[in-house]
Design a protein around this motif. Sequence first.
Motif, PDB file in Angstrom:
ATOM      1  N   ALA A  24       1.143  -1.508  -0.164  1.00 11.48           N
ATOM      2  CA  ALA A  24       0.251  -0.004   0.015  1.00 11.48           C
ATOM      3  C   ALA A  24       0.595   1.124   0.001  1.00 11.48           C
ATOM      4  O   ALA A  24       2.013   1.016   0.551  1.00 11.48           O
ATOM      5  N   SER A  25       0.542   2.671  -0.496  1.00 11.32           N
ATOM      6  CA  SER A  25       1.440   3.586  -0.609  1.00 11.32           C
ATOM      7  C   SER A  25       1.055   4.308   0.793  1.00 11.32           C
ATOM      8  O   SER A  25       1.612   5.532   0.747  1.00 11.32           O
ATOM      9  N   ARG A  26       0.193   4.170   1.358  1.00  5.98           N
ATOM     10  CA  ARG A  26       0.121   4.563   2.796  1.00  5.98           C
ATOM     11  C   ARG A  26       0.634   3.727   3.944  1.00  5.98           C
ATOM     12  O   ARG A  26       0.097   2.161   3.683  1.00  5.98           O
ATOM     13  N   THR A  27       0.818   3.557   5.050  1.00  2.61           N
ATOM     14  CA  THR A  27       0.402   3.243   6.597  1.00  2.61           C
ATOM     15  C   THR A  27      -1.288   2.658   6.530  1.00  2.61           C
ATOM     16  O   THR A  27      -1.992   2.905   5.991  1.00  2.61           O
ATOM     17  N   ILE A  28      -0.753   1.258   6.285  1.00 10.65           N
ATOM     18  CA  ILE A  28      -2.002   0.290   6.804  1.00 10.65           C
ATOM     19  C   ILE A  28      -2.556   0.836   8.389  1.00 10.65           C
ATOM     20  O   ILE A  28      -3.237  -0.007   8.487  1.00 10.65           O
ATOM     21  N   PHE A  29      -1.841   0.895   8.695  1.00 11.43           N
ATOM     22  CA  PHE A  29      -2.227   1.017  10.486  1.00 11.43           C
ATOM     23  C   PHE A  29      -3.749   0.959  10.538  1.00 11.43           C
ATOM     24  O   PHE A  29      -4.987   0.231  11.747  1.00 11.43           O
ATOM     25  N   SER A  30      -3.821   2.318  10.100  1.00 12.89           N
ATOM     26  CA  SER A  30      -5.682   2.839  10.617  1.00 12.89           C
ATOM     27  C   SER A  30      -6.814   2.026   9.255  1.00 12.89           C
ATOM     28  O   SER A  30      -7.587   2.506   9.462  1.00 12.89           O
ATOM     29  N   ILE A  31      -5.783   1.312   8.199  1.00 11.08           N
ATOM     30  CA  ILE A  31      -7.403   0.624   7.498  1.00 11.08           C
ATOM     31  C   ILE A  31      -7.624  -0.781   8.695  1.00 11.08           C
ATOM     32  O   ILE A  31      -6.793  -1.539   7.966  1.00 11.08           O
ATOM     33  N   ASN A  32      -9.158  -0.718   8.402  1.00 10.17           N
ATOM     34  CA  ASN A  32      -9.175  -1.658   8.738  1.00 10.17           C
ATOM     35  C   ASN A  32      -9.576  -3.139   8.264  1.00 10.17           C
ATOM     36  O   ASN A  32      -9.212  -3.700   8.674  1.00 10.17           O
ATOM     37  N   ASP A  33     -10.336  -2.591   7.132  1.00 10.28           N
ATOM     38  CA  ASP A  33     -10.179  -3.866   6.251  1.00 10.28           C
ATOM     39  C   ASP A  33      -9.696  -4.052   5.441  1.00 10.28           C
ATOM     40  O   ASP A  33      -9.911  -2.954   3.846  1.00 10.28           O
ATOM     41  N   MET A  34      -8.714  -4.886   4.637  1.00 13.17           N
ATOM     42  CA  MET A  34      -8.312  -5.611   3.294  1.00 13.17           C
ATOM     43  C   MET A  34      -8.388  -6.725   3.298  1.00 13.17           C
ATOM     44  O   MET A  34      -9.263  -7.750   4.348  1.00 13.17           O
ATOM     45  N   GLY A  35      -8.088  -7.098   2.246  1.00 15.18           N
ATOM     46  CA  GLY A  35      -8.418  -8.311   1.893  1.00 15.18           C
ATOM     47  C   GLY A  35      -8.147  -8.635   0.295  1.00 15.18           C
ATOM     48  O   GLY A  35      -7.292  -7.901  -0.702  1.00 15.18           O
ATOM     49  N   TRP A  36      -8.200 -10.529   0.273  1.00 12.67           N
ATOM     50  CA  TRP A  36      -7.992 -10.561  -1.721  1.00 12.67           C
ATOM     51  C   TRP A  36      -9.447 -10.955  -2.114  1.00 12.67           C
ATOM     52  O   TRP A  36     -10.297 -11.991  -1.335  1.00 12.67           O
ATOM     53  N   PHE A  37      -9.788 -10.810  -3.560  1.00  9.63           N
ATOM     54  CA  PHE A  37     -10.973 -10.792  -4.033  1.00  9.63           C
ATOM     55  C   PHE A  37     -10.136 -12.129  -5.911  1.00  9.63           C
ATOM     56  O   PHE A  37      -8.909 -11.965  -5.556  1.00  9.63           O
ATOM     57  N   ARG A  45     -16.304 -11.920  -9.621  1.00  9.88           N
ATOM     58  CA  ARG A  45     -15.042 -10.615  -8.914  1.00  9.88           C
ATOM     59  C   ARG A  45     -15.634 -12.002  -7.522  1.00  9.88           C
ATOM     60  O   ARG A  45     -17.048 -11.212  -7.113  1.00  9.88           O
ATOM     61  N   GLU A  46     -15.046 -12.665  -6.776  1.00 10.14           N
ATOM     62  CA  GLU A  46     -15.287 -13.698  -5.620  1.00 10.14           C
ATOM     63  C   GLU A  46     -14.172 -13.345  -4.280  1.00 10.14           C
ATOM     64  O   GLU A  46     -13.013 -13.450  -4.733  1.00 10.14           O
ATOM     65  N   LEU A  47     -14.701 -13.134  -3.256  1.00 14.00           N
ATOM     66  CA  LEU A  47     -14.298 -13.048  -1.954  1.00 14.00           C
ATOM     67  C   LEU A  47     -12.870 -14.415  -1.885  1.00 14.00           C
ATOM     68  O   LEU A  47     -13.610 -15.139  -1.490  1.00 14.00           O
ATOM     69  N   VAL A  48     -12.049 -13.958  -1.146  1.00 14.06           N
ATOM     70  CA  VAL A  48     -10.718 -15.207  -1.569  1.00 14.06           C
ATOM     71  C   VAL A  48     -10.465 -15.270   0.398  1.00 14.06           C
ATOM     72  O   VAL A  48     -10.584 -16.249   1.439  1.00 14.06           O
ATOM     73  N   ALA A  49      -9.833 -14.243   0.757  1.00 14.62           N
ATOM     74  CA  ALA A  49     -10.023 -13.607   1.904  1.00 14.62           C
ATOM     75  C   ALA A  49      -9.635 -12.466   3.075  1.00 14.62           C
ATOM     76  O   ALA A  49      -9.366 -11.618   1.790  1.00 14.62           O
ATOM     77  N   THR A  50     -10.446 -11.697   3.997  1.00 18.54           N
ATOM     78  CA  THR A  50      -9.864 -10.290   4.535  1.00 18.54           C
ATOM     79  C   THR A  50      -9.900 -10.451   5.774  1.00 18.54           C
ATOM     80  O   THR A  50      -9.883 -11.754   6.583  1.00 18.54           O
ATOM     81  N   ILE A  51      -8.552  -9.594   6.483  1.00 16.40           N
ATOM     82  CA  ILE A  51      -8.413  -9.239   7.469  1.00 16.40           C
ATOM     83  C   ILE A  51      -8.360  -7.793   7.890  1.00 16.40           C
ATOM     84  O   ILE A  51      -8.450  -7.045   7.140  1.00 16.40           O
ATOM     85  N   THR A  52      -8.845  -7.795   9.834  1.00 19.45           N
ATOM     86  CA  THR A  52      -8.899  -6.768   9.925  1.00 19.45           C
ATOM     87  C   THR A  52      -7.875  -6.014  10.774  1.00 19.45           C
ATOM     88  O   THR A  52      -6.437  -6.535  10.464  1.00 19.45           O
TER      89      THR A  52
END
Length: 114
Positions: A24-37, A45-52
């Motif tokens: 990511a181009s910025r800190t992800i510390f404050s980004i609660n929801d990230m994932g792979w599709f 497009r389908e969800l593979v996995a997410t992480i908070t």
Amino acid sequence: QVQLVESGGGLVQAGGSLRLSCAASRTIFSINDMGWFRQAPGKQRELVATITSSGSTVYADSVKGRFTISRDNAKNTIYLQMNSLKPEDTALYYCKARWFSDYWGQGTQVTVSS
């Protein structure tokens, strides 16, 4: 805004492993929801996995026990470790971040040969 750059895709035989990275181009510390599709040709497009931000994870049933999502806040990067790959895992894999809006990377191709 958040720019996301995926890497790590490639061609692998069935049963093999790959590790995808999403920087990511910025800190992800404050980004609660990230994932792979992922999106296979002719499919949605389908969800593979997410992480908070606290490390809670969600996986699609099709990848449970084979894929592991993780995040390294110090490196502003999330990962997807993919083991025991199957031909049906072949797709374009996208990283997503939700930070006020949804941001997507350009995708990295994963091809699993039988």
